[in-house]
Design a protein around this motif. Structure first.
Motif, PDB file in Angstrom:
ATOM      1  N   VAL A 155       0.857  -1.186   0.000  1.00 42.68           N
ATOM      2  CA  VAL A 155       0.000   0.000   0.000  1.00 42.68           C
ATOM      3  C   VAL A 155       0.894   1.238   0.000  1.00 42.68           C
ATOM      4  CG1 VAL A 155      -1.924  -1.125   1.197  1.00 42.68           C
ATOM      5  CG2 VAL A 155      -0.124  -0.001   2.542  1.00 42.68           C
ATOM      6  N   VAL A 210      -5.775   5.619  -3.332  1.00 41.00           N
ATOM      7  CA  VAL A 210      -6.397   5.677  -2.000  1.00 41.00           C
ATOM      8  C   VAL A 210      -7.113   6.992  -1.733  1.00 41.00           C
ATOM      9  CG1 VAL A 210      -4.689   4.085  -1.054  1.00 41.00           C
ATOM     10  CG2 VAL A 210      -4.323   6.538  -0.820  1.00 41.00           C
ATOM     11  N   GLU A 227      -9.771   7.230   3.605  1.00 45.85           N
ATOM     12  CA  GLU A 227      -8.401   7.196   3.099  1.00 45.85           C
ATOM     13  C   GLU A 227      -7.491   6.420   4.039  1.00 45.85           C
ATOM     14  OE1 GLU A 227      -8.509  11.357   0.513  1.00 45.85           O
ATOM     15  OE2 GLU A 227      -7.994  11.401   2.642  1.00 45.85           O
ATOM     16  N   ASN A 267      -8.218   2.822   3.351  1.00 44.35           N
ATOM     17  CA  ASN A 267      -7.569   2.401   2.109  1.00 44.35           C
ATOM     18  C   ASN A 267      -6.069   2.185   2.322  1.00 44.35           C
ATOM     19  OD1 ASN A 267     -10.054   2.678   0.885  1.00 44.35           O
ATOM     20  ND2 ASN A 267      -9.587   4.636  -0.080  1.00 44.35           N
ATOM     21  N   LEU A 268      -5.441   3.069   3.081  1.00 43.48           N
ATOM     22  CA  LEU A 268      -4.008   2.951   3.344  1.00 43.48           C
ATOM     23  C   LEU A 268      -3.678   1.731   4.192  1.00 43.48           C
ATOM     24  CD1 LEU A 268      -3.085   6.691   3.992  1.00 43.48           C
ATOM     25  CD2 LEU A 268      -2.175   5.248   2.157  1.00 43.48           C
ATOM     26  N   ARG A 298     -10.261  -1.615   2.156  1.00 40.55           N
ATOM     27  CA  ARG A 298     -11.104  -0.818   1.264  1.00 40.55           C
ATOM     28  C   ARG A 298     -12.602  -1.057   1.483  1.00 40.55           C
ATOM     29  NH1 ARG A 298      -9.168   1.820  -2.836  1.00 40.55           N
ATOM     30  NH2 ARG A 298      -6.934   1.834  -3.254  1.00 40.55           N
TER      31      ARG A 298
END
Length: 377
Positions: free
Chosen positions: A159, A226, A323, A326-327, A331
């Motif tokens: 990531v 992201v 975010e 996502n990081l 997700r």
């Protein structure tokens, strides 16, 4: 043919990203624990069955006899604050990171120890008290019957976040797979030189092993995958706040900011606050990925997103919980429980899904299900 599920206990479960990582591989969490109710709320929102097996309690008050039988895997992302270079460096005598000893106590109290344990913490664990804390932890796990391996993985291989973490994997000595090696492993991307030195220093006095593992992927080089692009316009800072941000930059940082601002291409960078000689300043990352997400609480803990270039005026805002998710490789994680700050805290205190899944695919599952044992899911 279905493969028999691997029953797991998730210590210091947080918001459940270890489960998110391992469940698709056939791991079934049958017991989980964390002391914070807000983390359970987030976990429960994503895994409603947690109501039956998640214990919101201080691990000091948990007895191993109370855990369900048949646990094959125990995971432990115990607190890092006393081990981190950004923390107080009290090590395993600290109130938070000292919870390692409580994890070990519960494992010892289990009628049948898990076949495999997986521990995760910061690189600072290796140097805490001159390496003595790690030695004591390895010896403790060895005394519980485990042969041990140490890995070091930076999440940036998966990531766009720099998040270096070390992992200790223990396998019951009598159950070491045939392809396990003893001695000192060669330097590799999962076992850099400082990790091989740990093996070298301990393999004659502590049961140590290592397995051959594939190379890590290269990983993304920017934040494009992201970043949320539909945040409310009010999330972006006003002109006065942007000016204050720029004014706080050092000369080197201002030059970096300006270079990106006049570039033809639009780019996203993360920024974080640092205290330099008693003065709070913003710093822009050199590369185009995020710094290590941390628990919210001040100082450098909360990251901002900076948009520069492409003929546009600079824009700055705080990174969002989505975010952060996502990081962390989460997700599809549902952000329906807790406040935004609680959500940021939960992700800052979690494991990266992709990293743990990679360990699961290439290490845990081959050890625990080498022949895809048939059975009930």
């Amino acid at each position: 043919m279905k493969t028999k599920a691997i029953n797991a206990a998730e210590f210091f479960a947080g918001i459940g990203l270890v489960r998110t990582a391992l469940e698709p591989l056939g791991v079934r969490v049958v017991w989980a624990n964390d002391i914070k109710r807000a983390k359970f709320d987030a976990y429960y929102a994503n895994y409603p069955d947690a109501e039956d097996h998640f214990k919101v309690d201080d691990i000091c008050d948990i007895n191993g006899q109370s855990l369900p039988s048949g646990i094959e895997l125990a995971t432990s992302s115990f607190p890092c604050i006393d081990l981190s270079h950004a923390g107080n460096r009290l090590g395993l005598v600290g109130k938070q990171s000292g919870m390692f000893w409580q994890f070990a106590r519960v494992i010892k109290e289990l009628p049948n120890k898990p076949r495999v344990v997986l521990l995760e913490n910061v690189y600072g664990f290796a140097t805490s008290h001159g390496g003595r804390d790690l030695t004591d932890a390895l010896q403790c796990l060895n005394d519980l019957g485990y042969s041990l391996d140490v890995l070091a993985i930076d999440a940036r291989h998966f990531v766009p976040q720099s998040r270096p973490r070390m992992f200790i994997i223990g396998i019951i000595k009598e159950e070491l797979p045939k392809n396990a090696h003893v001695g000192v492993p060669e330097v590799s991307d999962v076992r850099p030189a400082w990790v091989t030195k740990i093996h070298e220093a301990h393999h004659e006095n502590i049961n140590m092993h290592y397995l051959d593992l594939p190379d890590l992927p290269d990983g993304p080089t920017n934040l494009s995958a992201v970043v949320e692009h539909n945040v409310p316009s009010g999330a972006w800072w006003d002109e006065q706040r942007v000016k204050a941000f720029v004014d706080s930059l050092s000369d080197v940082q201002k030059a970096r900011f300006e270079s990106l601002r006049v570039a033809d291409a639009l780019s996203c960078r993360t920024a974080y606050r640092r205290t330099r000689q008693g003065v709070s300043m913003w710093e822009l990352r050199r590369d185009a990925i995020a710094g290590c997400l941390r628990t919210t609480g001040g100082g450098s803990s909360k990251q901002a997103l900076v948009e520069l270039g492409g003929g546009r005026e600079p824009r700055i805002r705080w990174m969002t919980p989505r975010e952060y998710a996502n990081l962390m490789g989460a997700r599809d994680y549902k952000l329906v429980a807790g406040t935004p700050n609680q959500q940021l805290f939960g992700f800052g205190d979690a494991v990266v899904v992709d990293v743990v899944r990679w360990i699961g695919e290439h290490y845990l599952i081959p050890v625990l299900r080498p022949d895809n044992e048939p059975g009930d899911e």
